[in-house]
Design a protein around this motif. Structure first.
Motif, PDB file in Angstrom:
ATOM      1  N   ALA A  59      -4.874   3.177   4.941  1.00  0.00           N
ATOM      2  CA  ALA A  59      -4.006   3.365   3.762  1.00  0.00           C
ATOM      3  C   ALA A  59      -4.580   2.761   2.487  1.00  0.00           C
ATOM      4  N   CYS A  60      -5.557   1.865   2.617  1.00  0.00           N
ATOM      5  CA  CYS A  60      -6.275   1.438   1.415  1.00  0.00           C
ATOM      6  C   CYS A  60      -7.488   2.360   1.262  1.00  0.00           C
ATOM      7  N   ARG A  79      -0.074   4.064  -2.784  1.00  0.00           N
ATOM      8  CA  ARG A  79      -0.235   5.469  -2.387  1.00  0.00           C
ATOM      9  C   ARG A  79       0.700   6.348  -3.209  1.00  0.00           C
ATOM     10  N   LYS A  80       1.928   5.895  -3.393  1.00  0.00           N
ATOM     11  CA  LYS A  80       2.918   6.666  -4.147  1.00  0.00           C
ATOM     12  C   LYS A  80       2.458   6.887  -5.580  1.00  0.00           C
ATOM     13  N   PHE A  81       1.809   5.866  -6.158  1.00  0.00           N
ATOM     14  CA  PHE A  81       1.328   5.977  -7.536  1.00  0.00           C
ATOM     15  C   PHE A  81      -0.135   6.430  -7.575  1.00  0.00           C
ATOM     16  N   ASP A  82      -0.728   6.675  -6.406  1.00  0.00           N
ATOM     17  CA  ASP A  82      -2.141   7.072  -6.305  1.00  0.00           C
ATOM     18  C   ASP A  82      -3.069   6.093  -7.026  1.00  0.00           C
ATOM     19  N   LEU A 103       0.809  -1.224   0.000  1.00  0.00           N
ATOM     20  CA  LEU A 103       0.000   0.000   0.000  1.00  0.00           C
ATOM     21  C   LEU A 103       0.843   1.275   0.000  1.00  0.00           C
ATOM     22  N   TYR A 104       2.078   1.217   0.562  1.00  0.00           N
ATOM     23  CA  TYR A 104       2.935   2.411   0.470  1.00  0.00           C
ATOM     24  C   TYR A 104       3.081   2.804  -1.000  1.00  0.00           C
TER      25      TYR A 104
END
Lengths: 384, 384
Positions: A47-48, A27-30, A23-24
């Motif tokens: 985070a999801c 998130r980085k790639f949206d 999920l990091y």
């Protein structure tokens, strides 16, 4: 399909630490994500974009969850594989595929797969019931010592036992199992192979699992492995052969034994980010989690070489401790050079439960190894 | 206070991209976070434990939010500083402090602070109203060209204008402002200084902002800066002097000009993770976001040196495009060596809006610079 559009949805089965680290990168790639997980306070609960609670082994639950996503992946192999097959037939992209998961989920089938594809692996026999093992021993068809492995649902060392005497079989579940030759190996190695849908393939450097001599537990994952170039090349080639046989999309972590004769035998595989690749977050140009995402979204793969030497130490619950977790001396290890703790966010510890890991990076691998020993000595995962 | 306990709560004012990247690290350390942010669909809406919608400039809102946290930090300077002072008096740890934020929020006060602390900075005059600038010009007290800066609430180039003729002042807000000497600089440099509560201090390498000659916009942040060792040492020392003067806790990003005479002048500071430090995520042993967290939680600071050379390119909205964002050619750049896009997750693009950034890392900085130029040429942030 534009993965960077708000209409795209990635489904993840399992909301544990591997999902969390994946999920990091979403998130980085949206990238819009939806997680299905049985436990309400799992590491992925935040985070999801969507968090669904449900049983990963239940056909209807998995189909209902998966029908609304564009690509489905999983962080744990114990999921309902029939549901995955149904979803594939409906046009959902499922990576790794149900076909591969069926082979991998069952250790007997997995071993037969290696034999069929002429992939080097240790000798083994397959048994429908534990009791058949006893018969084989009595008939002289099987000799001590050997490794008993449950065919299904083993995880993190459960479902595996070295059998030296008949009494070692006592208390084991009476299901399908295999008896494997006990390999007197020199090193345990692993190679992570990444492959995307168009067939681009990249391998990470060979890593070495350093064992504690007495406890027979993996203490350190070391990247790169301290082995001869010739063995490294052989391990890479064996891993690529396994990758080709599976024709997977996503990561495939190939665990291998290096024998004292210089042979490389495949032990088992995991079709996902793996414990043997956690050091890639800090040490590699592309972390295994970003790479898995690139592969299953059919994006170009990233560089797999290392910026610096990396060592990973698992943080497991100390013996005798149950309940609210405390990371004793975490500030001590954070004061050491190039040390990053990863705390998975599980509230309760119990003996040997994986609660986190620590990465040690350094331009000098031997220095990293010395610091890793200090980390291991200092940090304790205990209860309040 | 045990930061790794479930009773601890970190408050973050602002839920934009800086907060989002900070949250990767609170997740890694499993630190409980609460975010206050005015926009309901800000980048931080997921990945924090609690998301509150509210006005950061409203005294009551900030006090009510902050009273329930143990440590309060912010990702944007435009917050109600009286509220921070109230919270400090109630025993909440606020980093950076209200005292420092008061100095930094007002560019006139900030310039006076440098003068008082004998920190090299460009000459300037302070004016209560824009109209006073016109008087000063007429009286011969101020000569063209100069740089007009609004004293308060400038952000990302807003509130700054090079004034060459009287007509350039037209349309500017009639509030408190400064007129600064226009420095004909050779390089724009920055150093990020980290300091924790017990006073441990570490500096990141000097970075260089490479400008587009015509557009006069920062195109690349380059780490390390391609400057003489002597200048680098001078810049480090100036940054440390600024850090000492502020006596801050957390990061302090110090932006500086290198003049053609080899002088180093402080331009301005930001008391938080900063655009000039984004490349630390991939290039450094410790990212600026992890470092900020270590500093404000009074943990030992991590290594600030680099594993490899790093270059950062901002992804800003292209001119003529408004609405649902599309990252054109993102797959093209992901196929280049050592390239990582960071997409902030803002739904709508508009000209020059910061929508993300791209990091290019390579063991050879010159090679990274060439790849960065290819990235810049390929990627376009447009609307659907």
């Amino acid at each position: 399909m534009n993965y960077f559009s708000s209409n795209f949805k990635l489904g993840i089965l399992g909301g544990g630490q591997l999902g969390k680290m994946l999920l990091y990168n979403t998130r980085k790639f949206d990238i819009h994500t939806s997680v299905l997980e049985p436990s309400a306070d799992a590491p992925c609960k935040i985070a999801c974009n969507e968090f669904h609670i449900g049983d990963l082994m239940d056909y209807e639950t998995v189909v209902n969850f998966g029908k609304d996503v564009d690509v489905l992946t999983f962080e744990i192999e114990n999921v309902n594989v029939d549901a995955l097959e149904t979803l594939e037939k409906r046009g959902i992209k499922v990576f790794p595929s149900s076909r591969n998961l069926r082979v991998i989920q069952n250790k007997a089938t997995q071993k037969l797969f290696y034999r069929d594809h002429e992939i080097p692996t240790s000798a083994f026999s397959r048994f429908a019931y534990l009791s058949e093992i006893e018969d084989a021993i009595e008939n002289g068809g099987l000799e001590f010592p050997f490794v008993w492995k449950a065919a299904q649902f083993g995880y993190d060392g459960n479902g595996v036992k070295v059998v030296k005497h008949l009494s070692d079989l006592e208390g084991l579940p009476n299901g399908e199992c295999i008896a494997e030759e006990l390999v007197n190996f020199k090193n345990e190695l692993a190679v992570i192979v990444a492959r995307n849908e168009v067939g681009e393939v990249k391998t990470y450097p060979v890593v070495e699992m350093e064992f504690h001599a007495e406890a027979n537990q993996v203490e350190y994952v070391i990247c790169p492995a301290r082995i001869d170039d010739e063995i490294a090349e052989k391990a890479q080639n064996v891993a690529l052969k396994v990758s080709k046989a599976f024709n997977h999309v996503g990561l495939l972590a190939v665990e291998m034994f290096q024998t004292h004769d210089g042979d490389v035998l495949v032990n088992e595989v995991a079709p996902r980010p793996h414990n043997s690749g956690h050091q890639t977050i800090e040490a590699s140009y592309t972390s295994q989690f970003e790479q898995h995402l690139r592969a299953i979204l059919n994006l170009p793969l990233g560089r797999t070489d290392s910026k610096v030497g990396g060592i990973m130490v698992n943080l497991v619950g100390a013996e005798g401790h149950h309940g609210n977790v405390v990371y004793q001396n975490i500030e001590t290890i954070m004061n050491m050079d190039g040390v990053t703790p990863h705390i998975y966010g599980k509230k309760n510890t119990r003996p040997f439960r994986k609660m986190g890991h620590v990465t040690i990076v350094n331009e000098d691998l031997n220095k990293a190894r010395r610091i890793a020993a200090e980390v291991k000595k200092a940090i304790k995962v205990i209860s309040e």
